[in-house]
Design an enzyme around this catalytic site. Sequence first.
Site, short mmCIF file in Angstrom:
data_model
loop_
_atom_site.label_atom_id
_atom_site.label_comp_id
_atom_site.label_asym_id
_atom_site.label_seq_id
_atom_site.Cartn_x
_atom_site.Cartn_y
_atom_site.Cartn_z
N ARG A 43 5.70 70.30 30.30
CA ARG A 43 5.50 69.98 31.72
C ARG A 43 5.20 71.24 32.53
O ARG A 43 4.37 71.23 33.42
CB ARG A 43 6.68 69.20 32.28
CG ARG A 43 6.72 67.78 31.66
CD ARG A 43 7.69 66.85 32.31
NE ARG A 43 7.41 66.57 33.69
CZ ARG A 43 6.53 65.66 34.13
NH1 ARG A 43 5.81 64.98 33.27
NH2 ARG A 43 6.38 65.45 35.42
N THR A 49 2.24 67.67 38.93
CA THR A 49 1.49 66.42 38.93
C THR A 49 0.33 66.47 39.92
O THR A 49 -0.77 66.01 39.63
CB THR A 49 2.43 65.24 39.27
OG1 THR A 49 3.46 65.20 38.28
CG2 THR A 49 1.69 63.92 39.27
N ARG A 60 -3.50 71.39 34.54
CA ARG A 60 -3.89 70.73 35.79
C ARG A 60 -4.41 71.72 36.82
O ARG A 60 -5.32 71.41 37.58
CB ARG A 60 -2.72 69.93 36.34
CG ARG A 60 -2.40 68.72 35.48
CD ARG A 60 -1.19 67.97 35.99
NE ARG A 60 -0.94 66.79 35.20
CZ ARG A 60 0.27 66.27 35.03
NH1 ARG A 60 1.33 66.83 35.58
NH2 ARG A 60 0.43 65.19 34.29
N ASN A 70 -5.94 62.79 36.72
CA ASN A 70 -5.32 63.83 35.91
C ASN A 70 -5.99 63.91 34.56
O ASN A 70 -6.45 62.91 34.01
CB ASN A 70 -3.82 63.53 35.72
CG ASN A 70 -2.97 64.42 36.59
OD1 ASN A 70 -3.30 65.58 36.82
ND2 ASN A 70 -1.87 63.88 37.08
N HIS A 73 -1.48 63.75 30.41
CA HIS A 73 -0.22 63.11 30.78
C HIS A 73 0.90 63.81 30.05
O HIS A 73 0.76 64.16 28.88
CB HIS A 73 -0.24 61.63 30.40
CG HIS A 73 1.10 60.99 30.51
ND1 HIS A 73 1.67 60.68 31.73
CD2 HIS A 73 2.00 60.62 29.57
CE1 HIS A 73 2.86 60.14 31.51
NE2 HIS A 73 3.08 60.10 30.22
#
Length: 103
Positions: A43, A49, A60, A70, A73
Site C-alpha cells: 500500500r 488512493t 499511483r 486507478n 488495486h
Amino acid sequence: MKVGEIISKFERKGFQIIGLKLFRPPKELVEALEGSSVVAAARKFIGATNPLKAEPGTIRGDFAIDVGRNVVHGSDSPENGFQELGILGLWFHEDELVEWEQQ
C-alpha cells in the site's frame, strides 16, 4: 500506461507476483502479491488512493490521474487479500497461482 513498468516496479521491490490477469472486471483490477508485511508495504509502494495525494515514485503517483481510474488495486488487509486472491474463488482458481523463488 506501460503495464510492464508497473510489474517491473513490484518485482524490483522484491514482491512475488503469484497471479496476474489483465481484464476489465466490473469495479477494480486485482493483482496478487506475496511477501513479508505485504499489505502495508504494497500500500505504501502503490501510493495514496487519491493519485493527487500520492507521492512521486509510487505507482499511483506516477501513473494514475483520477480515483475512479486507478491503475492498480491493493487490498487493505491480509483477510481481504486472501478473499480477492481467490481463496474463495473470486478472481483466481488455485491452479492459476504459481510459486517461485526470485533469482
